[in-house]
Scaffold this motif. Structure first.
Motif, mmCIF file in Angstrom:
data_model
loop_
_atom_site.group_PDB
_atom_site.id
_atom_site.type_symbol
_atom_site.label_atom_id
_atom_site.label_comp_id
_atom_site.label_asym_id
_atom_site.label_seq_id
_atom_site.Cartn_x
_atom_site.Cartn_y
_atom_site.Cartn_z
ATOM 1 N N GLU A 85 53.899 4.865 -13.622
ATOM 2 C CA GLU A 85 52.531 4.385 -13.444
ATOM 3 C C GLU A 85 52.231 4.092 -11.978
ATOM 4 O O GLU A 85 51.141 4.403 -11.482
ATOM 5 N N HIS A 86 53.204 3.506 -11.276
ATOM 6 C CA HIS A 86 52.958 3.198 -9.865
ATOM 7 C C HIS A 86 52.798 4.462 -9.031
ATOM 8 O O HIS A 86 51.792 4.643 -8.344
ATOM 9 N N SER A 89 49.729 6.588 -9.464
ATOM 10 C CA SER A 89 48.435 5.940 -9.195
ATOM 11 C C SER A 89 48.203 5.684 -7.718
ATOM 12 O O SER A 89 47.092 5.320 -7.325
ATOM 13 N N LEU A 199 53.784 -6.425 -9.600
ATOM 14 C CA LEU A 199 52.499 -6.455 -10.301
ATOM 15 C C LEU A 199 52.162 -7.861 -10.775
ATOM 16 O O LEU A 199 51.000 -8.300 -10.680
ATOM 17 N N GLU A 244 41.513 -1.688 -12.228
ATOM 18 C CA GLU A 244 42.521 -2.716 -11.972
ATOM 19 C C GLU A 244 43.882 -2.077 -11.672
ATOM 20 O O GLU A 244 44.599 -2.507 -10.770
ATOM 21 N N THR A 245 44.225 -1.037 -12.415
ATOM 22 C CA THR A 245 45.500 -0.350 -12.178
ATOM 23 C C THR A 245 45.525 0.286 -10.800
ATOM 24 O O THR A 245 46.502 0.146 -10.056
ATOM 25 N N GLU A 246 44.451 0.997 -10.428
ATOM 26 C CA GLU A 246 44.382 1.620 -9.109
ATOM 27 C C GLU A 246 44.485 0.585 -8.002
ATOM 28 O O GLU A 246 45.176 0.780 -6.999
ATOM 29 N N GLN A 249 48.212 -0.962 -7.938
ATOM 30 C CA GLN A 249 49.232 0.002 -7.520
ATOM 31 C C GLN A 249 49.065 0.399 -6.060
ATOM 32 O O GLN A 249 50.051 0.657 -5.363
#
Length: 427
Positions: A85-86, A89, A199, A244-246, A249
């Motif tokens: 995921e990291h 992204s 995170l 939020e993820t973008e 990361q």
């Protein structure tokens, strides 16, 4: 490394099985590959490029060669894993439009004026580190000096409280270590744990920054949170914001990108000068000659920093994937081909650089690829050059007779080339 040994390694070259003597000094092997098989088909079917012109051709053609790593990282980490995921992204392993959006936001906080305003604080930081080293008569070039500088600078950009910066270097080393071509279960587990812990920390930091925003002209985290509206004086244009993820990361990416490569730049430079005493003497003479001339001294150090970056590139490898069939260096690559760009080899290509195996700190027109090229050229290159100039220049002027007191310890990595430890005395 002997010429015979370099040819032996090159004949069976495989990024997944690299011997210790290659990791200690890959340049002789790169030279053999560049001369005999510059576009090498690897055992796993990927391609390894070592010529400067071929790397530039791939960098230029972002329509054909993608930076998206999902295809490669899915089997390596497992989809849904923290490392997957990291890395899928973050800015560096993405194509437009995500790459364009994130890069625009970061560059908005790294303007020429903003970087110039960082210089007094950077000088004060470097001088405080040098004061501590002088008081103890030495220390470790990496732990006590080179690595301390970028962690503080990136910490300042994200406005991470000083008391909370302790884990940052360890997290960064573990996450970047998981990018190595060959990954042990222990390295992967540590990388996954580091992403999770980072995170968790960032979620709390972001929540606090949402409550108390900083100045988007200087605080990268506030700028990333607010999105493109941060660049609109009246806020009338509704710009895109990161998910939020973008957001989370790419905060991790900012620390990693700014920390490891700059640590390596400073450490590699100061250790290279120990191996090239004539170059060190010349640089010291040039600094003394321009001591009363600020722009002149900056020019001397700018040439030197770029030569250190060329000679011992902090980041040795880049990656692309062919979105369609293409030809590079006269070799046909099929659609879907995975391509490794060997920056370390390209930066010593005699077709581009005169006397490439010589450390020439007065080298001009130095078109090295240490910062990449094209749309993915390092967004923080001006900041990295500033950190290098201040750190290396002030260190040399304070400790012109520094010497190693024990053999330095290499990082043992193929992708990122630097040192873990380098004990030294100030005189």
């Amino acid at each position: 490394m002997s010429a015979t040994r370099a040819r032996e390694i090159a004949a069976g070259f495989d990024l997944r099985q690299l011997p210790a003597d290659f990791l200690a000094n890959p340049c002789p092997v790169y030279q053999v590959l560049r001369e005999t098989e510059p576009v090498r088909r690897m055992p796993d079917g990927s391609y390894f490029l070592t010529r400067h012109a071929d790397l530039v051709a791939v960098y230029r053609d972002a329509q054909t060669f993608s930076s998206d790593k999902q295809v490669e990282f899915a089997p390596k980490y497992g989809t849904g894993s923290p490392l997957y995921e990291h890395h899928t992204s973050s800015l560096v392993f993405n194509d437009p439009p995500l790459h364009t959006r994130v890069r625009k936001l970061i560059m908005g906080a790294l303007t020429r004026r903003a970087i110039a305003e960082m210089e007094p604080g950077l000088v004060a930081l470097v001088d405080s580190l040098l004061d501590a080293l002088e008081a103890s008569g030495g220390g470790d070039l990496i732990e006590d000096f080179a690595s301390a500088i970028p962690v503080e600078i990136i910490g300042n950009l994200l406005d991470v409280p000083h008391a909370e910066r302790g884990p940052l270097r360890g997290w960064s080393l573990a996450i970047l270590g998981a990018l190595e071509p060959s990954l042990t279960p222990g390295q992967q587990a540590l990388g996954e744990q580091s992403v999770r812990e980072f995170l968790d920390y960032l979620r709390a930091l972001v929540a606090e920054r949402r409550r108390r925003p900083g100045d988007p002209e200087r605080d990268v985290l506030t700028r990333l949170i607010q999105g493109e509206n941060a660049a609109s004086p009246d806020g009338s244009v509704q710009g895109e914001r990161l998910s939020e993820t973008e957001l989370l990361q790419n905060c991790i990416f900012l620390l990693n990108a700014g920390h490891e490569t700059t640590t390596n730049l400073i450490g590699n430079a100061l250790l290279a000068l120990q191996e090239w005493p004539a170059a060190k003497a010349q640089l010291l003479a040039d600094l003394a000659r321009t001591a009363a001339d600020g722009p002149g001294q900056e020019a001397v150090l700018t040439l030197a920093v770029d030569e250190f970056l060329r000679f011992e590139s902090s980041n040795q490898l880049g990656n692309r994937r062919a979105l369609r069939a293409a030809t590079v260096g006269g070799v046909a690559l099929p659609e879907g081909a995975l391509v490794t760009l060997c920056i370390g080899a390209a930066n010593r290509d005699p077709a581009q650089f005169e006397r490439p195996e010589q450390l020439d700190l007065r080298r001009e027109h130095n078109r090295h690829l240490a910062f990449g090229f094209g749309i993915h050229q390092c967004a923080g290159l001006s900041l990295a050059r500033l950190e290098g100039r201040i750190a290396i220049g002030r260190f040399l002027q304070r400790f012109p007779d520094y010497r190693l007191t024990a053999a330095p310890t290499r990082g043992g990595r193929a992708r990122f080339r630097g040192f873990l430890r380098a004990p030294f005395a100030t005189a």
